[in-house]
Design a protein around this motif. Structure first.
Motif, PDB file in Angstrom:
ATOM      1  N   GLU A   1      -1.057 -11.636  -7.208  1.00 42.44           N
ATOM      2  CA  GLU A   1      -0.644 -10.312  -6.738  1.00 42.44           C
ATOM      3  C   GLU A   1      -1.863  -9.465  -6.384  1.00 42.44           C
ATOM      4  O   GLU A   1      -1.881  -8.766  -5.368  1.00 42.44           O
ATOM      5  CB  GLU A   1       0.191  -9.619  -7.813  1.00 42.44           C
ATOM      6  N   PHE A   2      -2.881  -9.528  -7.235  1.00 45.20           N
ATOM      7  CA  PHE A   2      -4.120  -8.804  -6.952  1.00 45.20           C
ATOM      8  C   PHE A   2      -4.775  -9.335  -5.682  1.00 45.20           C
ATOM      9  O   PHE A   2      -5.180  -8.568  -4.798  1.00 45.20           O
ATOM     10  CB  PHE A   2      -5.075  -8.939  -8.139  1.00 45.20           C
ATOM     11  N   LEU A   3      -4.858 -10.663  -5.553  1.00 45.50           N
ATOM     12  CA  LEU A   3      -5.564 -11.272  -4.430  1.00 45.50           C
ATOM     13  C   LEU A   3      -4.872 -10.979  -3.103  1.00 45.50           C
ATOM     14  O   LEU A   3      -5.532 -10.802  -2.072  1.00 45.50           O
ATOM     15  CB  LEU A   3      -5.665 -12.784  -4.652  1.00 45.50           C
ATOM     16  N   SER A   4      -3.550 -10.903  -3.120  1.00 39.16           N
ATOM     17  CA  SER A   4      -2.800 -10.669  -1.879  1.00 39.16           C
ATOM     18  C   SER A   4      -3.088  -9.299  -1.272  1.00 39.16           C
ATOM     19  O   SER A   4      -2.831  -9.077  -0.084  1.00 39.16           O
ATOM     20  CB  SER A   4      -1.299 -10.808  -2.146  1.00 39.16           C
ATOM     21  N   GLN A   5      -3.627  -8.386  -2.067  1.00 39.43           N
ATOM     22  CA  GLN A   5      -3.930  -7.039  -1.589  1.00 39.43           C
ATOM     23  C   GLN A   5      -5.360  -6.905  -1.068  1.00 39.43           C
ATOM     24  O   GLN A   5      -5.764  -5.826  -0.638  1.00 39.43           O
ATOM     25  CB  GLN A   5      -3.708  -6.036  -2.726  1.00 39.43           C
ATOM     26  N   GLN A   6      -6.120  -8.015  -1.104  1.00 34.59           N
ATOM     27  CA  GLN A   6      -7.526  -7.974  -0.722  1.00 34.59           C
ATOM     28  C   GLN A   6      -7.734  -8.507   0.698  1.00 34.59           C
ATOM     29  O   GLN A   6      -6.883  -9.219   1.235  1.00 34.59           O
ATOM     30  CB  GLN A   6      -8.355  -8.797  -1.715  1.00 34.59           C
TER      31      GLN A   6
END
Length: 387
Positions: free
Chosen positions: A120-125
């Motif tokens: 979830e964190f990585l998808s926002q980067q």
């Protein structure tokens, strides 16, 4: 036991910063020091998100110092690098030089994640950051995660998926027996008081029980520090959060039922764990992994009321050792507390199952045995390949 000869560089978050991650990391470090001749420690700064420009500059300077200390310690002869995984933009960039150096020197990299929302964190980067993160994970021999229920959060590709090792937290067990609810019930919130940890939902549930349903034979202890977080919808300071808490308690006449104690450790924490019948942690905290307070509570015979979030379902079996509720639902929390009060025999059965579950699956001995196997399988492999 003969000590292992591997030189280990240990990079992690450690006390006096008090979080579940730092406590778990300290236990691993203590164990390694007993079983190997050389462990060099590099302490990481806190995980708090910098807000001002000055705080950001200070954080970057701390990261530079971490890498300089790492290069000095790792040198040319280190065999194993243990590195706490980062679930932040700045933390990931902090780790990259250490990973690159370790890979260049053919050092075994063990990455340990304490969160449960990495994808979830990585998808926002940005796309370039996602590629760099995948590269960093591909350089690791082992990636430790907390539970099977969050495995999909770290399966970035087939190569990374094959490196994942599920090792839940472990805790030291006492000789506690199952608990009984007699004349009154003691409730406990044991965590930093961050909005998304659900402390307001707990406070509102107590208000429902006391002022609407007239349940007066109960107390609730809140133990932790008021803190802010990037996912906090209130966007207020920790000082204002504490003031709002106190004002609510006073306005709703809950002074005889609710107590705030601040952060508790060691014997003071044990006192509250022994006293309480139920742990309340209805969390939806964005970086939640596997709250150690849940394991500590179950090891003391407490029934847990929490949420089906991140790795919590690996710890709490709904309707058997506790209850997993939707987040942000004070009424549901109050109803489950009421049910436990009204059904003391079923409560004791759940308390017994909680004890058995944590002893079978989450003992510190089992946790450290699994960790040790990952660290020292390198030595066995290296020895066998040299014969």
């Amino acid at each position: 036991m003969k000590k292992k000869q591997n030189k280990i560089i240990f990079v992690g978050l450690l006390p006096p910063i008090i979080t579940g991650q730092s406590v778990a990391t300290a236990a691993i470090l203590d164990h390694l020091r007993k079983h190997t001749n050389y462990v060099k420690v590099i302490r990481l700064p806190d995980n708090l998100t910098p807000k001002s420009s000055v705080q950001k500059i200070l954080k970057w300077w701390q990261f530079i110092l971490v890498n300089l200390r790492f290069l000095w310690a790792a040198g040319w002869s280190s065999k194993i690098v243990y590195l706490s995984g980062a679930r932040s933009f700045m933390g990931t960039l902090r780790n990259l030089p250490m990973i690159a150096w370790s890979r260049w020197r053919h050092q075994r990299i063990i990455m340990h994640y304490h969160c449960g929302d990495y994808t979830e964190f990585l998808s926002q980067q940005p796309n370039w950051f996602q590629k760099v993160s995948c590269w960093a994970h591909e350089q690791c021999e082992d990636i430790i995660i907390l539970g099977s229920s969050i495995r999909q959060q770290f399966e970035l590709n087939k190569d990374v998926a094959g490196k994942l090792r599920v090792i839940p937290y472990g805790i030291s067990l006492s000789s506690t027996e199952k608990k009984y609810i007699e004349s009154s019930i003691s409730l406990l919130f044991l965590s930093n008081l961050i909005h998304t940890k659900g402390y307001w939902d707990v406070l509102k549930a107590i208000d429902i029980l006391v002022n609407m349903w007239q349940y007066r034979n109960l107390t609730c202890d809140f133990c932790g520090s008021f803190m802010t977080n990037s996912d906090d919808p209130t966007n207020i300071t920790s000082e204002q959060a504490k003031l709002n808490f106190d004002n609510f308690v006073e306005k709703r006449n809950l002074q005889n039922f609710v107590s705030f104690h601040g952060p508790v450790v060691d014997e003071k924490k044990k006192k509250f764990l022994k006293k309480a019948h139920v742990l309340l942690l209805p969390t939806y905290y964005n970086t939640e992994g596997q709250p150690i307070s849940i394991l500590e509570a179950m090891a003391h015979g407490q029934v847990v009321i929490s949420t089906a979030f991140r790795a919590i379902p690996d710890m709490v079996h709904d309707q058997k050792t506790g209850f997993l509720l939707p987040p942000c639902n004070a009424n549901a929390i109050a109803e489950k507390i009421k049910w436990l009060i009204d059904n003391p025999s079923q409560y004791s059965e759940m308390s017994q199952r909680a004890l058995e579950h944590v002893k079978s699956n989450f003992s510190m001995q089992l946790h450290l045995k699994k960790i040790e196997a990952i660290f020292f399988e390198y030595e066995s492999y290296h020895h066998n390949s040299s014969v």
